[in-house]
Each structure stands twice: as structure tokens, then as C-alpha cells.
Design an enzyme around this catalytic site. Structure first.
Site, PDB file in Angstrom:
ATOM      1  N   GLU A 132       5.803  27.470  -1.864  1.00 45.44           N
ATOM      2  CA  GLU A 132       4.491  26.828  -1.857  1.00 45.44           C
ATOM      3  C   GLU A 132       3.376  27.800  -1.514  1.00 45.44           C
ATOM      4  O   GLU A 132       2.229  27.647  -1.964  1.00 45.44           O
ATOM      5  CB  GLU A 132       4.477  25.649  -0.874  1.00 45.44           C
ATOM      6  N   ASP A 133       3.701  28.855  -0.756  1.00 47.50           N
ATOM      7  CA  ASP A 133       2.683  29.832  -0.365  1.00 47.50           C
ATOM      8  C   ASP A 133       2.089  30.543  -1.583  1.00 47.50           C
ATOM      9  O   ASP A 133       0.882  30.750  -1.669  1.00 47.50           O
ATOM     10  CB  ASP A 133       3.260  30.846   0.622  1.00 47.50           C
ATOM     11  N   PHE A 134       2.937  30.918  -2.537  1.00 46.55           N
ATOM     12  CA  PHE A 134       2.471  31.588  -3.752  1.00 46.55           C
ATOM     13  C   PHE A 134       1.516  30.699  -4.537  1.00 46.55           C
ATOM     14  O   PHE A 134       0.460  31.146  -5.009  1.00 46.55           O
ATOM     15  CB  PHE A 134       3.674  31.981  -4.617  1.00 46.55           C
TER      16      PHE A 134
END
Length: 392
Positions: A236-238
């Protein structure tokens, strides 16, 4: 006149040399940008311009360092922040750790959320979403359970949140832990391979986001449906970074690295993390399946040795040894930059950890592409092209 086969090999050799020069440029950019950025003191914002920050801390289980790591967040030197801890169920032993810290520091604004809300296959987001929705500040920080912070770290991150910045990242690194070779091995990986990729990518504005410790504007996620909109991804960070960039905001690294300080430290556990990350990168950016192994020291060394022999009749062994020495020295000095001084272990330990990582890199890459199933904690996921996942 060259035959067709010789012509093909000629262009392949030229491509190898160009690729090698590109990787050399990555090393150079990482060293220069790391020297400029890492541990650099930055002016603090005026007190009247400081924003409140809600810090999300998703927890699952305990390890020997959890209490010490969480306690660092109760001692942050920042005027307005809240701690939003979350655990998945009422039997999680992390609850007692959090409650004891809340009792010890009653003046710190801290809350504990028990029980997840399912919004998608990403268990971390399911665990955080209640805290995210309850956050009272417009700036949100996400920090993994194994992260330890210095008292001035949050202030350092906020100092980089300029008007045109939407996301501030801490580059992943590790504290020096007394767990033998495994801890040195992890530290060498994050201070060389990971640091080289993070610093060189961020220096030129390429998305190389890691969500271990980050700070972002909540409104930018609300514009696309909130945190739960990213629950179909494990990385999810990307995708959060990608969405923030789409909204014409910058993502930047702050000058302090994210200090991982987990009490679970074994080589096999770390290899599982590397394999999982490689699987996710391959699903999100398929070209990395082929390019990433070729950018590793040993395989790149073999390729450039052949290319230089083919093009210029230069000794392959001499080229390979020179290439490896240059790579080794570049990584050594980069690690010292990230560490901000002498290494906390001997040069011999560094050499053994470095050569082990480089020798195993290709094997770990092959393992990561055996199938599209990811094991994360106690769940298994099927990874789809584009980065989305479904729980098995």
C-alpha cells in the site's frame, strides 16, 4: 564483416556496458545524495506553523524489543501529536504492553483500538483503519511496530513537509542489535542495497516508497476514498506514494533513517521478507523481474567481464575483480554515510555479511518467482499483475 551472430553479440555487449555505466551512476548519485541528505540538521518550522500529527501504530503480537520501541514514541519532542495503537483481537499480548505505557505516560494523548474492520485483503490496513478514521489531526504518520524513534525524529519529518510536499519518508535502516551475524546481515542490506536504491531514486523523483515510517497529508488520501482505498494491495505504501504524486505533490526523504529494532532477528526470517518484497516488486513493475537480478554485483560482474573481453579483449578476471572491488568500496562508504560514522561492527564482519548478501541475491530472486503466492504472517495471498492481491 561480422556475421549475424557476431552483430547480435556486439549489440548485447554494448547494452551490457551501458547498463553497467547506469548502475555505476546509481552508486555515484546515492553516495553524493546520501552525503548531502543523511543526518543533515534542518531548520525547525516556526512553532505557530507546526501541525498536529496523528501517529498510527498497528500491532500484532510482541517481541523482546516492543516495549522499548513503543516507549520512544511517548517521549517525542513535539508539541501536538497523538498515538493511535491498534490490535486485531482482544487476546493480543501487545494490549498489555500498550496499556502499561499509557498508564506510565498519562500526559501523552494515546488511544488503543481493539478489533479490526475488514475493508480488503491487506491486514495492516484492516488493523489501522479505525485509528485512521478517529485521527483528530490532518497530518498522519504510519509507523510499524518494530520502529524506534529518537525524540527529535517527528520534528525532523515535519520539517520536510513543505507546502508542495505530500509525503515524507524515512529511509529504512536498522539499529545495531546484539543478535550476531543476522543483525549485521540486515544492517548491511539496508545500508547498501536498500540505501542505494532509495537515495538514487528519490534524488531524481522516482517512487521508491517504503511504509515503515512515513508522514502524509490526510486530505490527499481522502480525495481517493481514504486509507481503505489501498486495502487491495499489500504494498500500500507504493500506491499511496503514486496517488500523492498524481495530485501534483512531491514525496521526499527526511534526513533521519527509520530505525528498525525488532527483537526477531534471524537470517531465515529476513530472507522471507526479501522474497516477499521481491514478489511484490515483480507484480507492480514486471520489468524488474529481469532487470533487478542483472543489477546485482555478481551477475553484473560476470556480464561486464564478458562484454569487455568481447569488445576490447580485456582480461575477464581482471575486470571482474576490479568491478567487485569498486562495488565493495562504494557500499562500504555508503553504509558509513547511512550510519553517520564508523560501523558498529568490524570490517571483517562487514565483508562476510556483504559477500553473503551478494552471493545469495540471485538465488533469493529465483525463489521469489517460483510462484505468485505470498506468505505474510499467518495468511497467504495470490499476487496479481499490477500489485493487487486476493486472500487464499
Amino acid at each position: 564483416m561480422m556475421s549475424i551472430a557476431e552483430t547480435i553479440l556486439f549489440f548485447v555487449a554494448i547494452a551490457v556496458v551501458v547498463g553497467w555505466l547506469f548502475v555505476l551512476l546509481m552508486h555515484t548519485v546515492a553516495l553524493l545524495y546520501g552525503r548531502y541528505l543523511m543526518h543533515r540538521p534542518v531548520p525547525q518550522p516556526d512553532p505557530e506553523n507546526l501541525h498536529g500529527v496523528s501517529i498510527l501504530k498497528p500491532l500484532t503480537g510482541v517481541d523482546p524489543n516492543l516495549y522499548k520501541n513503543l516507549e520512544t514514541f511517548f517521549n517525542l519532542q513535539y508539541p501536538a501529536y497523538e498515538l493511535l495503537f491498534s490490535v486485531q483481537d482482544e487476546n493480543d499480548p501487545a494490549i498489555m504492553v500498550v496499556q502499561s505505557l499509557i498508564q506510565k505516560y498519562p500526559k501523552v494523548d494515546a488511544k488503543l483500538f481493539i478489533g479490526l474492520r475488514y475493508v480488503g485483503p491487506n491486514g495492516k490496513i484492516n488493523n489501522m483503519v479505525r485509528g485512521y478514521e478517529a485521527a483528530k489531526y490532518d497530518w498522519i504518520a504510519i509507523s510499524d511496530s518494530g520502529i524506534s524513534m529518537r525524540p527529535d525524529t517527528l520534528m525532523n519529518m515535519v520539517s520536510y513537509m513543505k507546502s508542495d510536499v505530500g509525503l515524507v519518508l524515512q529511509m529504512p535502516y536498522t539499529s545495531h542489535r546484539k543478535y550476531g551475524f543476522a543483525s549485521v546481515y540486515e544492517q548491511v542490506y539496508f545500508g547498501t542495497f536498500q540505501a542505494r536504491n532509495s537515495l538514487s531514486a528519490n534524488a531524481v523523483g522516482i517512487n521508491c516508497s517504503t511504509g515503515m515510517s512515513c508522514l502524509f497529508r490526510k486530505e490527499l488520501l481522502e480525495n481517493v476514498g481514504g486509507l481503505q482505498a489501498f486495502s487491495k494491495y499489500l504494498a500500500e505504501d507504493f500506491f499511496i506514494c503514486q496517488e500523492i504524486v498524481k495530485q501534483k505533490y512531491k514525496t521526499v526523504l527526511c534526513s533521519q533513517p527509520a530505525m528498525q529494532n525488532s527483537g526477531n532477528c534471524t537470517v531465515e526470517h529476513f530472507h522471507k521478507r526479501l522474497i516477499r518484497w521481491s514478489q511484490l516488486r515483480g507484480a507492480m513493475l514486471p520489468h524488474l523481474i529481469f532487470l533487478e537480478p542483472l543489477s546485482e554485483c555478481m551477475l553484473m560482474g560476470v556480464c561486464i567481464s564478458w562484454a569487455m573481453d568481447f569488445l576490447f579483449s580485456v582480461s575477464p578476471m581482471g575486470v571482474f575483480l576490479l568491478h567487485t572491488l569498486m562495488w565493495f568500496l562504494s557500499d562500504y562508504f555508503l553504509l558509513r554515510i547511512v550510519e553517520n560514522g564508523p560501523l558498529p561492527f568490524s570490517k571483517f564482519e562487514f565483508f562476510v555479511a556483504w559477500i553473503t548478501r551478494e552471493a545469495l541475491a540471485f538465488w533469493l530472486s529465483l525463489r521469489s518467482h517460483k510462484n505468485g503466492v505470498i506468505q505474510w504472517r499467518h495468511k497467504r495471498y495470490k499476487v496479481h499483475w499490477g500489485g493487487s492481491v486476493s486472500e487464499i
